[in-house]
Design a protein around this motif. Structure first.
Motif, PDB file in Angstrom:
ATOM      1  N   VAL A   1       0.838  -1.201   0.000  1.00  0.00           N
ATOM      2  CA  VAL A   1       0.000   0.000   0.000  1.00  0.00           C
ATOM      3  C   VAL A   1       0.875   1.252   0.000  1.00  0.00           C
ATOM      4  N   GLU A   2       1.929   1.258   0.789  1.00  0.00           N
ATOM      5  CA  GLU A   2       2.844   2.400   0.816  1.00  0.00           C
ATOM      6  C   GLU A   2       3.451   2.648  -0.563  1.00  0.00           C
ATOM      7  N   LEU A   3       3.843   1.575  -1.241  1.00  0.00           N
ATOM      8  CA  LEU A   3       4.422   1.712  -2.575  1.00  0.00           C
ATOM      9  C   LEU A   3       3.394   2.242  -3.566  1.00  0.00           C
ATOM     10  N   ALA A   4       2.163   1.712  -3.505  1.00  0.00           N
ATOM     11  CA  ALA A   4       1.108   2.165  -4.420  1.00  0.00           C
ATOM     12  C   ALA A   4       0.758   3.620  -4.165  1.00  0.00           C
ATOM     13  N   ASP A   5       0.733   4.031  -2.899  1.00  0.00           N
ATOM     14  CA  ASP A   5       0.462   5.429  -2.576  1.00  0.00           C
ATOM     15  C   ASP A   5       1.522   6.345  -3.176  1.00  0.00           C
ATOM     16  N   ALA A   6       2.773   5.889  -3.148  1.00  0.00           N
ATOM     17  CA  ALA A   6       3.884   6.726  -3.591  1.00  0.00           C
ATOM     18  C   ALA A   6       4.069   6.701  -5.102  1.00  0.00           C
ATOM     19  N   GLU A   7       3.869   5.536  -5.723  1.00  0.00           N
ATOM     20  CA  GLU A   7       4.231   5.369  -7.127  1.00  0.00           C
ATOM     21  C   GLU A   7       3.069   5.006  -8.037  1.00  0.00           C
ATOM     22  N   GLY A   8       1.923   4.670  -7.476  1.00  0.00           N
ATOM     23  CA  GLY A   8       0.784   4.260  -8.296  1.00  0.00           C
ATOM     24  C   GLY A   8       0.707   2.757  -8.431  1.00  0.00           C
ATOM     25  N   ILE A   9      -0.500   2.273  -8.645  1.00  0.00           N
ATOM     26  CA  ILE A   9      -0.713   0.827  -8.719  1.00  0.00           C
ATOM     27  C   ILE A   9      -0.106   0.236  -9.983  1.00  0.00           C
ATOM     28  N   GLY A  10       0.017   1.042 -11.036  1.00  0.00           N
ATOM     29  CA  GLY A  10       0.550   0.535 -12.297  1.00  0.00           C
ATOM     30  C   GLY A  10       1.995   0.112 -12.208  1.00  0.00           C
ATOM     31  N   SER A  11       2.746   0.727 -11.299  1.00  0.00           N
ATOM     32  CA  SER A  11       4.164   0.399 -11.182  1.00  0.00           C
ATOM     33  C   SER A  11       4.426  -0.634 -10.092  1.00  0.00           C
ATOM     34  N   LEU A  12       3.381  -1.071  -9.419  1.00  0.00           N
ATOM     35  CA  LEU A  12       3.556  -2.043  -8.342  1.00  0.00           C
ATOM     36  C   LEU A  12       3.939  -3.410  -8.915  1.00  0.00           C
ATOM     37  N   SER A  13       4.894  -4.060  -8.297  1.00  0.00           N
ATOM     38  CA  SER A  13       5.284  -5.408  -8.714  1.00  0.00           C
ATOM     39  C   SER A  13       5.694  -6.201  -7.487  1.00  0.00           C
TER      40      SER A  13
ATOM     41  N   ARG B   1       8.327  -7.867  -7.283  1.00  0.00           N
ATOM     42  CA  ARG B   1       9.756  -7.626  -7.122  1.00  0.00           C
ATOM     43  C   ARG B   1      10.003  -6.386  -6.265  1.00  0.00           C
ATOM     44  N   LYS B   2       9.258  -5.293  -6.522  1.00  0.00           N
ATOM     45  CA  LYS B   2       9.441  -4.068  -5.748  1.00  0.00           C
ATOM     46  C   LYS B   2       9.036  -4.261  -4.291  1.00  0.00           C
ATOM     47  N   VAL B   3       7.944  -4.974  -4.083  1.00  0.00           N
ATOM     48  CA  VAL B   3       7.498  -5.215  -2.710  1.00  0.00           C
ATOM     49  C   VAL B   3       8.535  -6.053  -1.978  1.00  0.00           C
ATOM     50  N   ALA B   4       9.054  -7.078  -2.653  1.00  0.00           N
ATOM     51  CA  ALA B   4      10.067  -7.934  -2.030  1.00  0.00           C
ATOM     52  C   ALA B   4      11.314  -7.139  -1.682  1.00  0.00           C
ATOM     53  N   ALA B   5      11.731  -6.263  -2.600  1.00  0.00           N
ATOM     54  CA  ALA B   5      12.925  -5.449  -2.350  1.00  0.00           C
ATOM     55  C   ALA B   5      12.721  -4.546  -1.148  1.00  0.00           C
ATOM     56  N   ARG B   6      11.543  -3.952  -1.019  1.00  0.00           N
ATOM     57  CA  ARG B   6      11.268  -3.087   0.124  1.00  0.00           C
ATOM     58  C   ARG B   6      11.287  -3.883   1.437  1.00  0.00           C
ATOM     59  N   LEU B   7      10.887  -5.140   1.356  1.00  0.00           N
ATOM     60  CA  LEU B   7      10.848  -5.996   2.540  1.00  0.00           C
ATOM     61  C   LEU B   7      12.190  -6.651   2.834  1.00  0.00           C
ATOM     62  N   GLY B   8      13.106  -6.538   1.869  1.00  0.00           N
ATOM     63  CA  GLY B   8      14.418  -7.143   2.068  1.00  0.00           C
ATOM     64  C   GLY B   8      14.450  -8.637   1.859  1.00  0.00           C
ATOM     65  N   VAL B   9      13.546  -9.138   0.988  1.00  0.00           N
ATOM     66  CA  VAL B   9      13.526 -10.564   0.666  1.00  0.00           C
ATOM     67  C   VAL B   9      13.541 -10.722  -0.842  1.00  0.00           C
ATOM     68  N   THR B  10      13.669 -11.944  -1.312  1.00  0.00           N
ATOM     69  CA  THR B  10      13.624 -12.193  -2.744  1.00  0.00           C
ATOM     70  C   THR B  10      12.181 -12.296  -3.203  1.00  0.00           C
ATOM     71  N   ALA B  11      11.962 -12.027  -4.478  1.00  0.00           N
ATOM     72  CA  ALA B  11      10.609 -12.136  -5.022  1.00  0.00           C
ATOM     73  C   ALA B  11      10.078 -13.556  -4.876  1.00  0.00           C
ATOM     74  N   MET B  12      10.949 -14.550  -5.081  1.00  0.00           N
ATOM     75  CA  MET B  12      10.510 -15.940  -4.968  1.00  0.00           C
ATOM     76  C   MET B  12      10.037 -16.262  -3.558  1.00  0.00           C
TER      77      MET B  12
ATOM     78  N   GLY C   1      -2.279 -10.644  -8.185  1.00  0.00           N
ATOM     79  CA  GLY C   1      -3.726 -10.474  -8.078  1.00  0.00           C
ATOM     80  C   GLY C   1      -4.212 -10.608  -6.653  1.00  0.00           C
ATOM     81  N   GLU C   2      -3.719 -11.644  -5.953  1.00  0.00           N
ATOM     82  CA  GLU C   2      -4.107 -11.816  -4.563  1.00  0.00           C
ATOM     83  C   GLU C   2      -3.540 -10.705  -3.680  1.00  0.00           C
ATOM     84  N   LEU C   3      -2.344 -10.220  -4.025  1.00  0.00           N
ATOM     85  CA  LEU C   3      -1.768  -9.112  -3.261  1.00  0.00           C
ATOM     86  C   LEU C   3      -2.655  -7.871  -3.362  1.00  0.00           C
ATOM     87  N   ILE C   4      -3.107  -7.557  -4.565  1.00  0.00           N
ATOM     88  CA  ILE C   4      -3.979  -6.390  -4.742  1.00  0.00           C
ATOM     89  C   ILE C   4      -5.276  -6.581  -3.965  1.00  0.00           C
ATOM     90  N   ASP C   5      -5.809  -7.802  -3.972  1.00  0.00           N
ATOM     91  CA  ASP C   5      -7.034  -8.061  -3.208  1.00  0.00           C
ATOM     92  C   ASP C   5      -6.822  -7.760  -1.726  1.00  0.00           C
TER      93      ASP C   5
END
Length: 261
Positions: free
Chosen positions: A43-55, A57-68, A78-82
């Motif tokens: 949500v913080e990322l979407a607020d700052a950059e918009g939902i279109g740029s959300l991925s 990979r970006k969420v994982a990087a912000r959390l300090g983990v790998t995307a996998m 899709g489930e994340l957006i839900d």
């Protein structure tokens, strides 16, 4: 605005995440993350950059983990957006209402307006198939209770709540677009009008468009170069509530005629 579909994740997997019924592994290391924390960061990322740029990979990087590794918590974007949608719906009140039905409905509309202003990416989500999470259900129940004792049928209650929510959703779009325009250009709407007003004056034929000329001058005098979206919202909200008042009085009159009051 390009629409992204909320509710586009797998409904079963989404509801398992939202209601906490997803089976957790009994062995192995304790999970480092939680779904609510992941959703809050998204949500913080979407607020700052918009939902279109959300991925993911970006969420994982912000959390300090790998995307996998993130996929072990949330199956897909899709489930994340839900989960994000239901997360921000949790910001809305769910307790008792104050005031009469008109004040309660006005509060519902303003709460929705403020939610969209805080999270403008919600405007890009098509939610005709809603995310069936606990906060959405709590919101629906809260909003219905705003009109639960005013003589409407259950179906009318649902329609009135939908009318007010849809009005807020539509009205806030203009405010979001104004804010996005200011951010993109560095100019307020008033700056834009002031810059282009001399050009318009050269081509605007007041004899050909007398009503537009008269009303434009009146509106410009009262509001300045641009009408404040918040003021336009409040004006429209009062008109919507005036319409609901007609329905309420009509139903009360019918109930009085049949002796059911």
């Amino acid at each position: 605005m390009t629409s992204v579909y909320g509710g586009s994740g797998d409904p079963k997997r989404g509801m398992e995440l939202l209601w906490g019924t997803r089976e957790q592994p009994k062995r192995g290391p304790k999970p480092k993350l939680t779904v609510p924390h992941i959703a809050a960061v998204a949500v913080e990322l979407a607020d700052a950059e918009g939902i279109g740029s959300l991925s993911m990979r970006k969420v994982a990087a912000r959390l300090g983990v790998t995307a996998m590794s993130l996929y072990s918590y949330v199956p897909a974007k899709g489930e994340l957006i839900d989960v994000m949608i239901d997360t921000v719906l949790g910001e809305l009140p769910s307790g008792e209402h104050d005031g009469d039905w008109r004040a309660r409905l006005a509060a519902v509309a303003r709460q929705n307006w403020e939610l969209y202003r805080r999270h403008p990416w919600l405007m890009q989500l098509a939610t005709s198939r809603p995310v069936l999470g606990p906060n959405l259900i709590a919101r629906y129940d809260y909003e219905l209770r705003a009109v639960a004792d005013i003589g409407l049928s259950d179906v009318e209650m649902d329609l009135v709540v939908g009318l007010v929510a849809n009005y807020a959703h539509g009205a806030v779009r203009g405010a979001v677009e104004v804010a996005e325009g200011e951010q993109r250009t560095g100019k307020t709407d008033e700056d834009w009008w002031r810059e282009h007003e001399p050009l318009l004056a050269k081509v605007f034929d007041t004899d050909r468009y007398p009503v537009a000329a008269r009303v434009g001058v009146a509106a410009g005098t009262e509001y300045g170069a641009a009408i404040d979206p918040s003021r336009a919202f409040e004006f429209g909200l009062e008109r919507v509530l005036d319409g609901v008042a007609v329905l309420v009085e009509r139903q009360r009159g019918r109930a009085a005629d049949t002796g059911s009051l």
